[in-house]
Design a protein around this motif. Structure first.
Motif, PDB file in Angstrom:
ATOM      1  N   PRO A 197      -1.595   6.883  -5.386  1.00  0.00           N
ATOM      2  CA  PRO A 197      -1.180   5.350  -4.601  1.00  0.00           C
ATOM      3  C   PRO A 197      -0.285   4.469  -5.858  1.00  0.00           C
ATOM      4  CG  PRO A 197      -3.184   5.861  -4.655  1.00  0.00           C
ATOM      5  CD  PRO A 197      -3.615   6.584  -5.612  1.00  0.00           C
ATOM      6  N   GLU A 198      -0.559   4.879  -7.333  1.00  0.00           N
ATOM      7  CA  GLU A 198       0.803   4.360  -7.900  1.00  0.00           C
ATOM      8  C   GLU A 198       1.761   4.589  -7.941  1.00  0.00           C
ATOM      9  OE1 GLU A 198      -3.878   4.137  -9.025  1.00  0.00           O
ATOM     10  OE2 GLU A 198      -2.727   6.238  -8.744  1.00  0.00           O
ATOM     11  N   ASP A 199       1.647   5.904  -7.278  1.00  0.00           N
ATOM     12  CA  ASP A 199       3.235   6.497  -6.813  1.00  0.00           C
ATOM     13  C   ASP A 199       3.993   5.516  -5.826  1.00  0.00           C
ATOM     14  OD1 ASP A 199       3.182   8.462  -8.707  1.00  0.00           O
ATOM     15  OD2 ASP A 199       2.196   9.759  -7.575  1.00  0.00           O
ATOM     16  N   ALA A 200       2.911   5.021  -4.765  1.00  0.00           N
ATOM     17  CA  ALA A 200       3.389   4.622  -3.930  1.00  0.00           C
ATOM     18  C   ALA A 200       3.506   3.330  -3.647  1.00  0.00           C
ATOM     19  CB  ALA A 200       1.929   4.543  -2.525  1.00  0.00           C
ATOM     20  N   ALA A 201       3.130   2.114  -5.211  1.00  0.00           N
ATOM     21  CA  ALA A 201       3.214   1.107  -4.981  1.00  0.00           C
ATOM     22  C   ALA A 201       4.998   1.339  -5.885  1.00  0.00           C
ATOM     23  CB  ALA A 201       2.713   0.333  -5.936  1.00  0.00           C
ATOM     24  N   LEU A 204       7.626   1.764  -3.185  1.00  0.00           N
ATOM     25  CA  LEU A 204       8.012   0.516  -2.274  1.00  0.00           C
ATOM     26  C   LEU A 204       8.833  -0.771  -2.907  1.00  0.00           C
ATOM     27  CD1 LEU A 204       4.387  -0.103  -0.290  1.00  0.00           C
ATOM     28  CD2 LEU A 204       6.261   0.767   0.435  1.00  0.00           C
ATOM     29  N   ALA A 205       8.901   0.149  -4.390  1.00  0.00           N
ATOM     30  CA  ALA A 205       9.772  -1.708  -4.889  1.00  0.00           C
ATOM     31  C   ALA A 205      11.000  -0.674  -5.397  1.00  0.00           C
ATOM     32  CB  ALA A 205       9.385  -1.734  -5.931  1.00  0.00           C
ATOM     33  N   ASP A 206      11.523   0.856  -4.582  1.00  0.00           N
ATOM     34  CA  ASP A 206      13.026   1.388  -4.473  1.00  0.00           C
ATOM     35  C   ASP A 206      13.595   0.862  -3.516  1.00  0.00           C
ATOM     36  OD1 ASP A 206      14.154   2.935  -5.576  1.00  0.00           O
ATOM     37  OD2 ASP A 206      13.247   4.843  -6.289  1.00  0.00           O
ATOM     38  N   PRO A 207      14.423   0.738  -3.797  1.00  0.00           N
ATOM     39  CA  PRO A 207      15.334   0.055  -2.846  1.00  0.00           C
ATOM     40  C   PRO A 207      15.613   1.617  -1.830  1.00  0.00           C
ATOM     41  CG  PRO A 207      16.454  -0.369  -4.725  1.00  0.00           C
ATOM     42  CD  PRO A 207      14.781  -0.061  -4.627  1.00  0.00           C
ATOM     43  N   ALA A 208      16.123   3.058  -2.810  1.00  0.00           N
ATOM     44  CA  ALA A 208      16.667   4.383  -2.612  1.00  0.00           C
ATOM     45  C   ALA A 208      15.565   4.879  -1.559  1.00  0.00           C
ATOM     46  CB  ALA A 208      16.735   5.193  -3.591  1.00  0.00           C
ATOM     47  N   LEU A 209      13.931   4.134  -1.394  1.00  0.00           N
ATOM     48  CA  LEU A 209      13.147   5.299  -0.049  1.00  0.00           C
ATOM     49  C   LEU A 209      13.824   4.773   0.994  1.00  0.00           C
ATOM     50  CD1 LEU A 209      10.872   6.631  -0.638  1.00  0.00           C
ATOM     51  CD2 LEU A 209       9.371   4.029  -0.267  1.00  0.00           C
ATOM     52  N   VAL A 216       5.569   3.507   6.823  1.00  0.00           N
ATOM     53  CA  VAL A 216       4.953   4.308   6.894  1.00  0.00           C
ATOM     54  C   VAL A 216       3.493   4.015   5.551  1.00  0.00           C
ATOM     55  CG1 VAL A 216       3.234   6.117   6.801  1.00  0.00           C
ATOM     56  CG2 VAL A 216       5.025   6.742   7.731  1.00  0.00           C
ATOM     57  N   LEU A 217       4.203   3.677   4.729  1.00  0.00           N
ATOM     58  CA  LEU A 217       3.940   3.474   3.537  1.00  0.00           C
ATOM     59  C   LEU A 217       3.055   1.560   2.823  1.00  0.00           C
ATOM     60  CD1 LEU A 217       5.737   5.283  -0.133  1.00  0.00           C
ATOM     61  CD2 LEU A 217       3.451   5.781   1.159  1.00  0.00           C
ATOM     62  N   ALA A 218       3.510   1.239   4.086  1.00  0.00           N
ATOM     63  CA  ALA A 218       3.674  -0.328   4.302  1.00  0.00           C
ATOM     64  C   ALA A 218       2.432  -1.398   5.054  1.00  0.00           C
ATOM     65  CB  ALA A 218       4.523  -1.251   4.099  1.00  0.00           C
ATOM     66  N   SER A 219       2.397   0.158   6.127  1.00  0.00           N
ATOM     67  CA  SER A 219       2.425  -0.701   7.778  1.00  0.00           C
ATOM     68  C   SER A 219       0.260  -0.315   7.295  1.00  0.00           C
ATOM     69  CB  SER A 219       2.299   0.417   8.620  1.00  0.00           C
ATOM     70  OG  SER A 219       1.945   1.555   8.714  1.00  0.00           O
ATOM     71  N   PRO A 220      -0.360  -1.785   7.761  1.00  0.00           N
ATOM     72  CA  PRO A 220      -1.476  -2.006   7.750  1.00  0.00           C
ATOM     73  C   PRO A 220      -2.282  -1.005   8.014  1.00  0.00           C
ATOM     74  CG  PRO A 220      -0.537  -3.430   9.295  1.00  0.00           C
ATOM     75  CD  PRO A 220       0.852  -3.036   8.367  1.00  0.00           C
ATOM     76  N   PRO A 221      -3.004  -0.929   7.727  1.00  0.00           N
ATOM     77  CA  PRO A 221      -4.479   0.708   8.500  1.00  0.00           C
ATOM     78  C   PRO A 221      -4.591   0.482   9.748  1.00  0.00           C
ATOM     79  CG  PRO A 221      -5.570  -0.741   6.105  1.00  0.00           C
ATOM     80  CD  PRO A 221      -4.196  -1.300   5.929  1.00  0.00           C
ATOM     81  N   SER A 222      -4.985   1.067  10.571  1.00  0.00           N
ATOM     82  CA  SER A 222      -5.150   0.843  11.906  1.00  0.00           C
ATOM     83  C   SER A 222      -7.122   1.351  11.515  1.00  0.00           C
ATOM     84  CB  SER A 222      -5.012   1.918  12.695  1.00  0.00           C
ATOM     85  OG  SER A 222      -4.787   3.200  12.665  1.00  0.00           O
ATOM     86  N   GLN A 223      -7.008   1.007  12.804  1.00  0.00           N
ATOM     87  CA  GLN A 223      -9.003   1.145  12.763  1.00  0.00           C
ATOM     88  C   GLN A 223      -8.885   3.373  12.472  1.00  0.00           C
ATOM     89  OE1 GLN A 223     -11.721  -0.489  13.045  1.00  0.00           O
ATOM     90  NE2 GLN A 223     -12.792   0.473  13.144  1.00  0.00           N
ATOM     91  N   GLU A 224      -8.330   3.665  13.538  1.00  0.00           N
ATOM     92  CA  GLU A 224      -8.422   5.131  13.155  1.00  0.00           C
ATOM     93  C   GLU A 224      -7.971   5.564  11.418  1.00  0.00           C
ATOM     94  OE1 GLU A 224      -3.766   6.519  14.463  1.00  0.00           O
ATOM     95  OE2 GLU A 224      -5.748   7.493  15.408  1.00  0.00           O
ATOM     96  N   ASP A 225      -7.471   4.789  10.877  1.00  0.00           N
ATOM     97  CA  ASP A 225      -7.232   5.257   9.072  1.00  0.00           C
ATOM     98  C   ASP A 225      -8.792   4.981   8.616  1.00  0.00           C
ATOM     99  OD1 ASP A 225      -4.551   5.815   9.483  1.00  0.00           O
ATOM    100  OD2 ASP A 225      -3.756   3.803   9.791  1.00  0.00           O
TER     101      ASP A 225
END
Length: 226
Positions: A197-201, A204-209, A216-225
């Motif tokens: 999760p620290e890598d994900a954060a 998400l602040a890296d414009p090269a991503l 996928v990283l930024a989308s809100p969790p769905s019920q199946e998640d």
């Protein structure tokens, strides 16, 4: 008569099955979204490898179904698939690299799917480095490597203690093995792997991503998640 060889990129990947990939990201994304993330990471690695214009191999971990049926969209035409063999990563790398060189690859770049900011320029730099070095490594910020390039099948570089794989000792130990074998090495610019999760954060602040991975990283969790 010398056999013809061709520069190539070999991608080591796990099929994107829920519950088996990106498990350290489960608290953030859940198993289903981690599988979706893995599929996007595979697609990114394939696109990056193929952007070089060189032969591309995808070595998949043994699974109930071939990886070609587990990702979407289907594998790009011309991608050669290999099945990973071995009980640890060192053995699997040895087998895949041996298979690729036997198929006429060389020099060979080996990458995984964990470095989403890997670009064509990194691969071209690695191939350029191999013009004067026996091996090249792309350091990961966690102490491993996101790329290893070989001018010949120097599989002795994968003979690490199995307990060391996925630790911060991998890069240093590999460089030590290269020194013991008398191999010259070069290093690329370091990159971050996407594992926690620290890598994900950070990503998400890296414009090269790439945008699809960011979504996928930024989308809100769905019920199946949940």
């Amino acid at each position: 008569m010398t056999a013809t060889t061709e520069p190539a990129v070999l991608i080591m990947a796990k099929p994107p099955r829920p519950g088996t990939v990106k498990t350290r990201l489960h608290p953030l994304l859940g198993p289903q979204r981690c599988a979706h993330l893995q599929a996007e990471l595979i697609d990114h690695a394939l696109a990056t490898a193929r952007s070089t214009g060189h032969r591309t191999y995808l070595a998949y971990a043994p699974d109930d179904h071939p990886i070609a049926h587990a990702i979407s969209p289907p594998l790009p035409a011309g991608t050669r698939t290999l099945c990973q063999r071995g009980t640890d990563l060192g053995e699997r790398l040895t087998a895949a690299v041996t298979d690729a060189f036997a198929d006429g690859a060389g020099p060979l770049l080996v990458i995984g799917t964990d470095a989403p900011t890997l670009t064509r320029d990194h691969l071209i730099d690695a191939l350029s480095t191999l013009e004067s070095r026996d091996a090249v490594l792309g350091p990961a910020l966690d102490g491993g490597y996101y790329l290893i390039g070989l001018g010949a099948p120097h599989t002795e570089l994968f003979a690490l203690d199995p307990a060391w794989w996925s630790t911060d000792k991998v890069l240093t130990a590999t460089l030590e093995l290269a020194g013991e074998a008398g191999l010259s090495t070069g290093l690329l610019a370091p990159l971050r792997d996407l594992d926690t999760p620290e890598d994900a954060a950070e990503f998400l602040a890296d414009p090269a991503l790439p945008s699809r991975i960011a979504a996928v990283l930024a989308s809100p969790p769905s019920q199946e998640d949940v």
